[in-house]
Design a protein around this motif. Sequence first.
Motif, PDB file in Angstrom:
ATOM      1  N   SER A 193       0.818  -1.210   0.000  1.00  0.00           N
ATOM      2  CA  SER A 193       0.000   0.000   0.000  1.00  0.00           C
ATOM      3  C   SER A 193       0.847   1.254   0.000  1.00  0.00           C
ATOM      4  O   SER A 193       0.488   2.271  -0.612  1.00  0.00           O
ATOM      5  CB  SER A 193      -0.930   0.002   1.217  1.00  0.00           C
ATOM      6  N   SER A 194       1.994   1.207   0.666  1.00  0.00           N
ATOM      7  CA  SER A 194       2.875   2.376   0.702  1.00  0.00           C
ATOM      8  C   SER A 194       3.374   2.723  -0.689  1.00  0.00           C
ATOM      9  O   SER A 194       3.566   3.903  -1.018  1.00  0.00           O
ATOM     10  CB  SER A 194       4.044   2.115   1.646  1.00  0.00           C
ATOM     11  N   SER A 195       3.580   1.712  -1.529  1.00  0.00           N
ATOM     12  CA  SER A 195       4.020   1.969  -2.903  1.00  0.00           C
ATOM     13  C   SER A 195       2.922   2.675  -3.695  1.00  0.00           C
ATOM     14  O   SER A 195       3.183   3.628  -4.435  1.00  0.00           O
ATOM     15  CB  SER A 195       4.400   0.651  -3.575  1.00  0.00           C
ATOM     16  N   ILE A 196       1.684   2.200  -3.524  1.00  0.00           N
ATOM     17  CA  ILE A 196       0.555   2.822  -4.238  1.00  0.00           C
ATOM     18  C   ILE A 196       0.342   4.245  -3.749  1.00  0.00           C
ATOM     19  O   ILE A 196       0.130   5.178  -4.539  1.00  0.00           O
ATOM     20  CB  ILE A 196      -0.711   1.969  -4.033  1.00  0.00           C
ATOM     21  N   VAL A 197       0.395   4.440  -2.432  1.00  0.00           N
ATOM     22  CA  VAL A 197       0.205   5.775  -1.866  1.00  0.00           C
ATOM     23  C   VAL A 197       1.310   6.714  -2.344  1.00  0.00           C
ATOM     24  O   VAL A 197       1.060   7.862  -2.731  1.00  0.00           O
ATOM     25  CB  VAL A 197       0.173   5.705  -0.327  1.00  0.00           C
ATOM     26  N   GLY A 198       2.549   6.211  -2.343  1.00  0.00           N
ATOM     27  CA  GLY A 198       3.661   7.050  -2.787  1.00  0.00           C
ATOM     28  C   GLY A 198       3.527   7.454  -4.244  1.00  0.00           C
ATOM     29  O   GLY A 198       3.797   8.605  -4.617  1.00  0.00           O
ATOM     30  N   GLU A 199       3.135   6.492  -5.097  1.00  0.00           N
ATOM     31  CA  GLU A 199       2.964   6.795  -6.518  1.00  0.00           C
ATOM     32  C   GLU A 199       1.855   7.826  -6.723  1.00  0.00           C
ATOM     33  O   GLU A 199       1.988   8.759  -7.510  1.00  0.00           O
ATOM     34  CB  GLU A 199       2.630   5.506  -7.264  1.00  0.00           C
ATOM     35  N   THR A 200       0.754   7.652  -5.988  1.00  0.00           N
ATOM     36  CA  THR A 200      -0.361   8.592  -6.118  1.00  0.00           C
ATOM     37  C   THR A 200       0.034   9.981  -5.646  1.00  0.00           C
ATOM     38  O   THR A 200      -0.261  10.993  -6.312  1.00  0.00           O
ATOM     39  CB  THR A 200      -1.563   8.100  -5.293  1.00  0.00           C
ATOM     40  N   MET A 201       0.705  10.060  -4.520  1.00  0.00           N
ATOM     41  CA  MET A 201       1.091  11.354  -3.963  1.00  0.00           C
ATOM     42  C   MET A 201       2.162  12.028  -4.820  1.00  0.00           C
ATOM     43  O   MET A 201       2.114  13.243  -5.059  1.00  0.00           O
ATOM     44  CB  MET A 201       1.611  11.164  -2.532  1.00  0.00           C
ATOM     45  N   GLY A 202       3.112  11.265  -5.312  1.00  0.00           N
ATOM     46  CA  GLY A 202       4.201  11.859  -6.077  1.00  0.00           C
ATOM     47  C   GLY A 202       3.784  12.342  -7.447  1.00  0.00           C
ATOM     48  O   GLY A 202       4.333  13.336  -7.941  1.00  0.00           O
ATOM     49  N   ASP A 203       2.838  11.647  -8.070  1.00  0.00           N
ATOM     50  CA  ASP A 203       2.507  11.991  -9.458  1.00  0.00           C
ATOM     51  C   ASP A 203       1.185  12.735  -9.622  1.00  0.00           C
ATOM     52  O   ASP A 203       1.041  13.516 -10.567  1.00  0.00           O
ATOM     53  CB  ASP A 203       2.451  10.708 -10.303  1.00  0.00           C
ATOM     54  N   TYR A 204       0.224  12.501  -8.717  1.00  0.00           N
ATOM     55  CA  TYR A 204      -1.104  13.040  -9.017  1.00  0.00           C
ATOM     56  C   TYR A 204      -1.771  13.798  -7.869  1.00  0.00           C
ATOM     57  O   TYR A 204      -2.526  14.729  -8.116  1.00  0.00           O
ATOM     58  CB  TYR A 204      -2.035  11.890  -9.448  1.00  0.00           C
ATOM     59  N   ILE A 249      -4.468   9.954   1.686  1.00  0.00           N
ATOM     60  CA  ILE A 249      -4.532   9.031   0.555  1.00  0.00           C
ATOM     61  C   ILE A 249      -4.719   7.606   1.055  1.00  0.00           C
ATOM     62  O   ILE A 249      -5.543   6.841   0.528  1.00  0.00           O
ATOM     63  CB  ILE A 249      -3.261   9.147  -0.303  1.00  0.00           C
ATOM     64  N   TYR A 250      -3.979   7.242   2.106  1.00  0.00           N
ATOM     65  CA  TYR A 250      -4.089   5.869   2.620  1.00  0.00           C
ATOM     66  C   TYR A 250      -5.468   5.616   3.228  1.00  0.00           C
ATOM     67  O   TYR A 250      -6.039   4.535   3.064  1.00  0.00           O
ATOM     68  CB  TYR A 250      -2.996   5.614   3.650  1.00  0.00           C
ATOM     69  N   ASP A 251      -6.005   6.610   3.944  1.00  0.00           N
ATOM     70  CA  ASP A 251      -7.351   6.449   4.508  1.00  0.00           C
ATOM     71  C   ASP A 251      -8.368   6.189   3.409  1.00  0.00           C
ATOM     72  O   ASP A 251      -9.293   5.379   3.573  1.00  0.00           O
ATOM     73  CB  ASP A 251      -7.747   7.697   5.299  1.00  0.00           C
ATOM     74  N   ASP A 270      -8.973  -4.443  -3.625  1.00  0.00           N
ATOM     75  CA  ASP A 270      -8.837  -5.755  -2.999  1.00  0.00           C
ATOM     76  C   ASP A 270      -7.663  -5.673  -2.036  1.00  0.00           C
ATOM     77  O   ASP A 270      -6.505  -5.630  -2.457  1.00  0.00           O
ATOM     78  CB  ASP A 270      -8.603  -6.818  -4.080  1.00  0.00           C
ATOM     79  N   GLY A 271      -7.966  -5.609  -0.737  1.00  0.00           N
ATOM     80  CA  GLY A 271      -6.915  -5.442   0.259  1.00  0.00           C
ATOM     81  C   GLY A 271      -6.453  -6.755   0.838  1.00  0.00           C
ATOM     82  O   GLY A 271      -7.192  -7.738   0.897  1.00  0.00           O
ATOM     83  N   GLN A 272      -5.217  -6.758   1.265  1.00  0.00           N
ATOM     84  CA  GLN A 272      -4.638  -7.930   1.916  1.00  0.00           C
ATOM     85  C   GLN A 272      -3.937  -7.453   3.175  1.00  0.00           C
ATOM     86  O   GLN A 272      -3.018  -6.637   3.102  1.00  0.00           O
ATOM     87  CB  GLN A 272      -3.652  -8.626   0.975  1.00  0.00           C
ATOM     88  N   GLY A 273      -4.417  -7.943   4.323  1.00  0.00           N
ATOM     89  CA  GLY A 273      -3.884  -7.463   5.587  1.00  0.00           C
ATOM     90  C   GLY A 273      -5.004  -6.860   6.422  1.00  0.00           C
ATOM     91  O   GLY A 273      -6.188  -7.042   6.153  1.00  0.00           O
ATOM     92  N   ASN A 274      -4.628  -6.133   7.460  1.00  0.00           N
ATOM     93  CA  ASN A 274      -5.604  -5.534   8.375  1.00  0.00           C
ATOM     94  C   ASN A 274      -6.072  -4.186   7.834  1.00  0.00           C
ATOM     95  O   ASN A 274      -5.339  -3.200   7.870  1.00  0.00           O
ATOM     96  CB  ASN A 274      -4.969  -5.358   9.760  1.00  0.00           C
ATOM     97  N   PHE A 275      -7.318  -4.156   7.350  1.00  0.00           N
ATOM     98  CA  PHE A 275      -7.889  -2.918   6.825  1.00  0.00           C
ATOM     99  C   PHE A 275      -9.003  -2.387   7.734  1.00  0.00           C
ATOM    100  O   PHE A 275      -9.925  -1.732   7.270  1.00  0.00           O
ATOM    101  CB  PHE A 275      -8.427  -3.136   5.406  1.00  0.00           C
ATOM    102  N   GLY A 276      -8.920  -2.641   9.046  1.00  0.00           N
ATOM    103  CA  GLY A 276      -9.885  -2.107   9.991  1.00  0.00           C
ATOM    104  C   GLY A 276     -11.081  -3.019  10.172  1.00  0.00           C
ATOM    105  O   GLY A 276     -11.200  -4.075   9.552  1.00  0.00           O
ATOM    106  N   SER A 277     -12.003  -2.589  11.067  1.00  0.00           N
ATOM    107  CA  SER A 277     -13.181  -3.403  11.364  1.00  0.00           C
ATOM    108  C   SER A 277     -14.361  -2.513  11.722  1.00  0.00           C
ATOM    109  O   SER A 277     -14.227  -1.302  11.895  1.00  0.00           O
ATOM    110  CB  SER A 277     -12.880  -4.350  12.532  1.00  0.00           C
ATOM    111  N   ALA A 307      -3.960  -1.360   9.674  1.00  0.00           N
ATOM    112  CA  ALA A 307      -2.528  -1.401   9.958  1.00  0.00           C
ATOM    113  C   ALA A 307      -1.816  -0.329   9.135  1.00  0.00           C
ATOM    114  O   ALA A 307      -2.362   0.209   8.164  1.00  0.00           O
ATOM    115  CB  ALA A 307      -1.981  -2.783   9.637  1.00  0.00           C
ATOM    116  N   ALA A 308      -0.594  -0.008   9.512  1.00  0.00           N
ATOM    117  CA  ALA A 308       0.179   0.991   8.775  1.00  0.00           C
ATOM    118  C   ALA A 308       0.361   0.531   7.329  1.00  0.00           C
ATOM    119  O   ALA A 308       0.382  -0.666   7.033  1.00  0.00           O
ATOM    120  CB  ALA A 308       1.533   1.201   9.444  1.00  0.00           C
ATOM    121  N   MET A 309       0.497   1.498   6.427  1.00  0.00           N
ATOM    122  CA  MET A 309       0.528   1.183   5.000  1.00  0.00           C
ATOM    123  C   MET A 309       1.713   0.303   4.618  1.00  0.00           C
ATOM    124  O   MET A 309       1.671  -0.379   3.596  1.00  0.00           O
ATOM    125  CB  MET A 309       0.543   2.491   4.194  1.00  0.00           C
TER     126      MET A 309
END
Length: 828
Positions: free
Chosen positions: A76-87, A95-97, A114-121, A128-130
């Motif tokens: 997720s950190s990679s996706i967030v970074g790409e989104t923040m850096g380019d757009y 962005i992560y929220d 489609d998430g994998q890991g702890n995405f809240g309840s 969990a952290a990105m």
Amino acid sequence: MSSDIPDGPDVSAGAARLERVRIEDEMEQSYIDYAMSVIAGRALPDVRDGLKPVHRRILYAMSELGVSSGSSHRKSSSIVGETMGDYHPHGDSAIYDTLVRMAQDFSMRYPLVDGQGNFGSMDGDPAAAMRYTEARMAPMAEELLADLEKDTVGFQANYDDRLEEPEVLPAAFPNLLVNGSSGIAVGMSTNIPPHNLGEVIDTTVHLIDNPDADVAELMEYVKGPDFPTGANIVGKDAIYSAYATGRGRLTVRAEFEVEETDTGRDRIVVTELPYQANKARIVERIADDVNEGKIEGVADLRDESDRDGVRVVIECKRGANAEVVKNQLLEHHLESTFGVINLALVDGQPKVLTLKETLQHYIQHRREVVRRRSEFDLQEAQDRAHILEGRLTAVRNAEDIVELVQEAEDRSAAKEALVERYDFSEEQAEHVVRMQIGSLTSAEAGEIEAEYEEVQAEIERLEAILGSDEKLDEVIKDELRAVKDEYDDDRRTAIVEDVGTVTREDLVPEEDVVVVMTADDYIKRMPAENFDPQRRGGKGIIGGDPKEGDRVTTIFRANSHDYLLCFTNHGQVYRLKTYEIPEMSRTARGKSAVNLLDLSDGEQITAVVPTDDIDPDECITMATRQGYVKRTACSEFENILSTGIRAAKLEDGDELVDVEVTDGTQDLVVATEGGMTIRFDENEVRKMGRSARGVRGIDLQDGDAVAGLVATDDDDGRSLLTVTKRGYGKRTPLSEYRRQSRYGKGLIDIKTGDRNGSVVDVKAVTEDDHLVVMSEAGQIMRCPVADISTVGRNTMGVVIMDVEDDDSVACMDVIPARTRKEETDADE
């Protein structure tokens, strides 16, 4: 020297560019610019694809990264970074929220990530952290991006002009309605509920075929919002209002059922909660209300939820009314309101939209997308047909073209010769020159001709679409149906009829009850029918079990649906609904009254008045222990605080003893503990306010005190029933008590002494009434008034209740004959 000093900057040119403006005008314009930036650039979704810029940029960044539904998950950190850096040049947490919410199946009706890991309840637990979670596009997200590469939508420069990003996504389904949206802008907000995909698509198709359809007609297809957490929407009127106006308030109710356990107890099992409800917080608040006594009848509360779904179990106490408990839960915890504000951007401007307008804008968007895609595909097909025509010509003239190419000095000369001899275009000539010799076979020619026919058919199809609005709409409908076939599922949220608010009162049977209260403020109610009439002189039965050191102080009869004015010895008055008093068995001690009445130390209820039949023009007439009497208009007791209000001002050491409701035509009979009574016209006591002390009603002898008050008419035919502490009592016709002036010593009513004790209370009764007497130790007795002898004033009376030596009568009340007749009629 001055010539050596360099010249300063010439400020005249800058000064000439200065413009004088009013600061309030500049502030207003700047704020409007800021507001529109937030509205259009951050907070509100576009009506066409239902996405805010941050959602759109995340999905586009994932597409550019190749993180599709068929690829492996990416950090997720990679996706967030790409989104923040380019757009999206904003904080990574925002962005992560957004990414997290798009992956939560309890937030999105059809998750786009489609998430994998702890995405809240649903309990409010954060993701969990990105750096720990991974994500990829969900298949539904790819439907929003489909055909993006075919010039279907406009593109704009990103924030630093390095790249381009789509202004809107093609959106193969009406995502604004399907997944809903929420957001707070400047001065406005949006809150659009999610819907069922199949219903929305059916509605869209119907609107394409029937442009004049109204909201009522569209609601034949889309029944209402469909929340990811299920539950129920109460009533269709609110849904219609929201669809017809763009605004509305929906009542969302949890899904639950009442089950019977093996032990015979009832339990309420909650399986679905209202949308966006925090399950852990709801369970915690229910527990708090149970502990504070706001919810009665709950024995246990458990959260048995797991990955398969919600399951909250509320165990009822044995004998508790599950319907009452359920209604209390609904009133405070299991029902919420969803405020619909269908606000979205239309051509960059915020607008509140009806259901029909929302779908119309989407249909218009899809028509533009399909038209642009068809134009793109047509151009591609025409270009391909043009190349195929050149290849066919080359195959048919293979020998000549081979020879021509061989004779040419170079590739450029060969292309020029082909253009000149066969009238090829530059593109055709370039393609022919690059053809391999093997592609000039007869078999290859057949394949080229077959492809050429297919391309021509495609050109004809695309030209037909572009030349006919009906065909273009057919394409849109077919594609919508294809999305429905692929992703449609069953509705989760049910629409239930609004049968009106079921109050606790509706679920409590209307019956006569006996209410008992002790000196330590324990209180309970019991059905009056629990006490069968006995002959006078008996010991009675157990009606309460005061703890050691406690004693019964108050007993009164009331209807379970009555509103009661409870007057205390301190001169305060409280308002209470009878059914709010806990119902318990005869042998139960009762429950602390602190949860019902805000009583102070030593404060006890001494008189109770039902308010249902009170006329505002009547008076509340009160008597105090020191002989004061006062009348106050009933209208002054209409607004009573939860902490009570003052009913009478009392002298030091004085107490409020008894209360009657009078109409200005009656006489008052004041009785004392020493056996004296005085009767006088109530109008001798003028009306006064609640804070007044009152006037002298009777001239008490030393050591005597007022025991009770009765209001009577000259011709009511009733008797005065007097009961003493040792259980003695008598009836004397009220006609034997002549009228006197107020503040006299009165007449002897009953002889008091060591044998019968002092007077406890007096009541006006008829032959058909029943008397209820209770001792300080908790013995209770109900006997017919007719069993009590009618004698003269100056007598000792007969034994009504046989009390123990260490016990004494604490209080009494009367069950009128009218009430008992109603009980009999109800039984019949």
